[in-house]
Design a protein around this motif. Structure first.
Motif, PDB file in Angstrom:
ATOM      1  N   ASN A 123       0.839  -1.212   0.000  1.00  0.00           N
ATOM      2  CA  ASN A 123       0.000   0.000   0.000  1.00  0.00           C
ATOM      3  C   ASN A 123       0.860   1.243   0.000  1.00  0.00           C
ATOM      4  N   PHE A 124       1.878   1.221   0.873  1.00  0.00           N
ATOM      5  CA  PHE A 124       2.753   2.388   0.978  1.00  0.00           C
ATOM      6  C   PHE A 124       3.443   2.641  -0.364  1.00  0.00           C
ATOM      7  N   VAL A 125       3.990   1.579  -0.947  1.00  0.00           N
ATOM      8  CA  VAL A 125       4.741   1.744  -2.207  1.00  0.00           C
ATOM      9  C   VAL A 125       3.822   2.298  -3.290  1.00  0.00           C
ATOM     10  N   ARG A 126       2.605   1.729  -3.368  1.00  0.00           N
ATOM     11  CA  ARG A 126       1.644   2.209  -4.373  1.00  0.00           C
ATOM     12  C   ARG A 126       1.318   3.692  -4.148  1.00  0.00           C
ATOM     13  N   PHE A 127       1.037   4.003  -2.877  1.00  0.00           N
ATOM     14  CA  PHE A 127       0.603   5.368  -2.530  1.00  0.00           C
ATOM     15  C   PHE A 127       1.715   6.386  -2.797  1.00  0.00           C
ATOM     16  N   ILE A 128       2.891   6.072  -2.297  1.00  0.00           N
ATOM     17  CA  ILE A 128       3.987   7.045  -2.356  1.00  0.00           C
ATOM     18  C   ILE A 128       4.507   7.214  -3.791  1.00  0.00           C
ATOM     19  N   SER A 129       4.295   6.187  -4.627  1.00  0.00           N
ATOM     20  CA  SER A 129       4.778   6.253  -6.015  1.00  0.00           C
ATOM     21  C   SER A 129       3.860   7.086  -6.907  1.00  0.00           C
ATOM     22  N   ARG A 130       2.670   7.402  -6.414  1.00  0.00           N
ATOM     23  CA  ARG A 130       1.738   8.160  -7.262  1.00  0.00           C
ATOM     24  C   ARG A 130       2.320   9.527  -7.606  1.00  0.00           C
ATOM     25  N   ASP A 131       2.088   9.942  -8.847  1.00  0.00           N
ATOM     26  CA  ASP A 131       2.636  11.233  -9.307  1.00  0.00           C
ATOM     27  C   ASP A 131       2.197  12.376  -8.398  1.00  0.00           C
ATOM     28  N   ALA A 132       0.901  12.351  -8.030  1.00  0.00           N
ATOM     29  CA  ALA A 132       0.366  13.457  -7.221  1.00  0.00           C
ATOM     30  C   ALA A 132       1.061  13.516  -5.856  1.00  0.00           C
ATOM     31  N   ILE A 133       1.349  12.347  -5.295  1.00  0.00           N
ATOM     32  CA  ILE A 133       1.990  12.314  -3.966  1.00  0.00           C
ATOM     33  C   ILE A 133       3.451  12.758  -4.079  1.00  0.00           C
ATOM     34  N   GLN A 134       4.117  12.286  -5.121  1.00  0.00           N
ATOM     35  CA  GLN A 134       5.504  12.710  -5.333  1.00  0.00           C
ATOM     36  C   GLN A 134       5.572  14.231  -5.513  1.00  0.00           C
ATOM     37  N   LYS A 135       4.604  14.750  -6.247  1.00  0.00           N
ATOM     38  CA  LYS A 135       4.584  16.198  -6.478  1.00  0.00           C
ATOM     39  C   LYS A 135       4.355  16.942  -5.153  1.00  0.00           C
TER      40      LYS A 135
END
Ligand SMILES: CCCC/C=C/CC(=O)SCCNC(=O)CCNC(=O)[C@H](O)C(C)(C)COP(=O)(O)OP(=O)(O)OC[C@H]1O[C@@H](n2cnc3c(N)ncnc32)[C@H](O)[C@@H]1OP(=O)(O)O
Length: 302
Positions: free
Chosen positions: A276-288
């Motif tokens: 879950n963490f990897v999926r969430f943190i890898s999202r473009d919006a989250i990285q931005k």
């Protein structure tokens, strides 16, 4: 796996003097509060441990300047020091505090969660889980002497201890402020907060990303004691006496009874939580959002 290997290598290279025992070759020396050298101190580049085996406790000082952000290396070193103390029967308690003026811990290291690959995110998150599990369930009495600001992961670390003493300085706010960064505190951060302050206070604090100044933190039960800044360490030592006076096995079993169901929730879903963490943190919006937040921290200076 990588964490386990890293820990073995670090254990061998950094803590060998102490492994020989306190009566043998002294560990690293260094200045201690009150002057003089600490001949029995040991630790690693980012964690200084000042043991007092006669009194049954050690002080673990976090020193990962400038802000004690919980990088992978720092987490690993903290875990090693904790393990060392737990496996030595002379120790029944630790006081965790900071060596960085004004900062207890800035929480998780944003650079570990930004611009890296999924394998790194997974390794990092596993280390974060491990730190929480080990501190939360430690058979040692863990007291936090909070001598600085402690947002997010810094707050989680403090919440994982058995008792929290906070220095009375309006700058030393504490709380789980993840939503302010556009991220979501995982369920075990939330559970730890709920167990400490109750559902309603936690619900409001988590949604609003509240950082509580000392008087407020005391009022809602996020910390147990607020004392003048120059008395944080002595207050933590004083309170230890009460905890250490309780028969150890009874206290430990009671701690397990209270905390194991919360820890078990994560243990049961540990891999899914990493995914879950990897999926969430890898999202473009989250990285931005994380990049923007880091940028804001930098701009604050100029
Ligand atoms: C499913 C996802 C769940 C993820 C869960 C995450 C939990 C977390 O813990 S996220 C991290 C949350 N932490 C914060 O929001 C704190 C951010 N930092 C601050 O607010 C301030 O730095 C401070 C109040 C702690 C200290 O302020 P001070 O003015 O003394 O220092 P700064 O100039 O702001 O910072 C110095 C230096 O350190 C860098 N830095 C600060 N915090 C972090 C951090 N958490 N990770 C990495 N780096 C950090 C900051 O950018 C500065 O760097 P430069 O010197 O290079 O500009």
């Amino acid at each position: 796996m990588a964490l386990a290997v890293g820990m073995r290598v670090l254990t061998r290279s950094l803590l060998r003097p102490w492994v020989r025992g306190p009566g043998a070759t002294p560990g690293r020396t260094g200045p201690v509060a009150g002057g003089g050298d600490c001949v029995r101190c040991f630790g690693s580049p980012r964690v200084l441990v000042e043991p007092d085996p006669a009194a049954g406790f050690a002080v673990m000082k976090m020193r990962n300047p400038p802000v004690n952000s919980l990088s992978l290396e720092f987490l690993t070193e903290m875990l090693i020091s904790l393990e060392k103390l737990e496996s030595d029967k002379a120790f029944h308690a630790i006081i965790i505090t900071s060596d960085c003026p004004g900062i207890f811990s800035a929480g998780l290291d944003l650079k570990e969660m930004c611009g890296r690959d999924p394998t790194h995110y997974a390794e990092y998150w596993k280390a974060v889980q491990e730190l929480w599990l080990r501190f939360y369930l430690s058979h040692l009495v863990v007291i936090s002497a909070i001598n600085g600001v402690s947002p997010a992961g810094g707050c989680l670390l403090a919440l994982s201890s058995d008792y929290r003493v906070l220095a009375d300085n309006p700058k030393y706010a504490i709380g789980l402020n993840e939503t302010l960064l556009g991220i979501v505190a995982p369920f075990w951060f939330k559970d730890t907060l709920v167990n400490t302050v109750g559902h309603r206070v936690a619900e409001r604090a988590l949604q609003l990303g509240l950082l509580f100044p000392p008087a407020e933190a005391l009022r809602v039960g996020m910390v147990d004691q607020v004392v003048p800044e120059d008395q944080v360490q002595s207050a933590a030592r004083s309170v230890l006496a009460q905890w250490l006076a309780i028969p150890g096995h009874a206290r430990q079993l009671t701690k397990t009874l209270m905390r194991k169901p919360t820890a078990d929730r994560l243990l049961k879903e540990r891999d899914a939580d990493i995914q879950n963490f990897v999926r969430f943190i890898s999202r473009d919006a989250i990285q931005k959002a994380l990049r923007t937040y880091l940028e804001k921290l930098k701009q604050k200076k100029s």
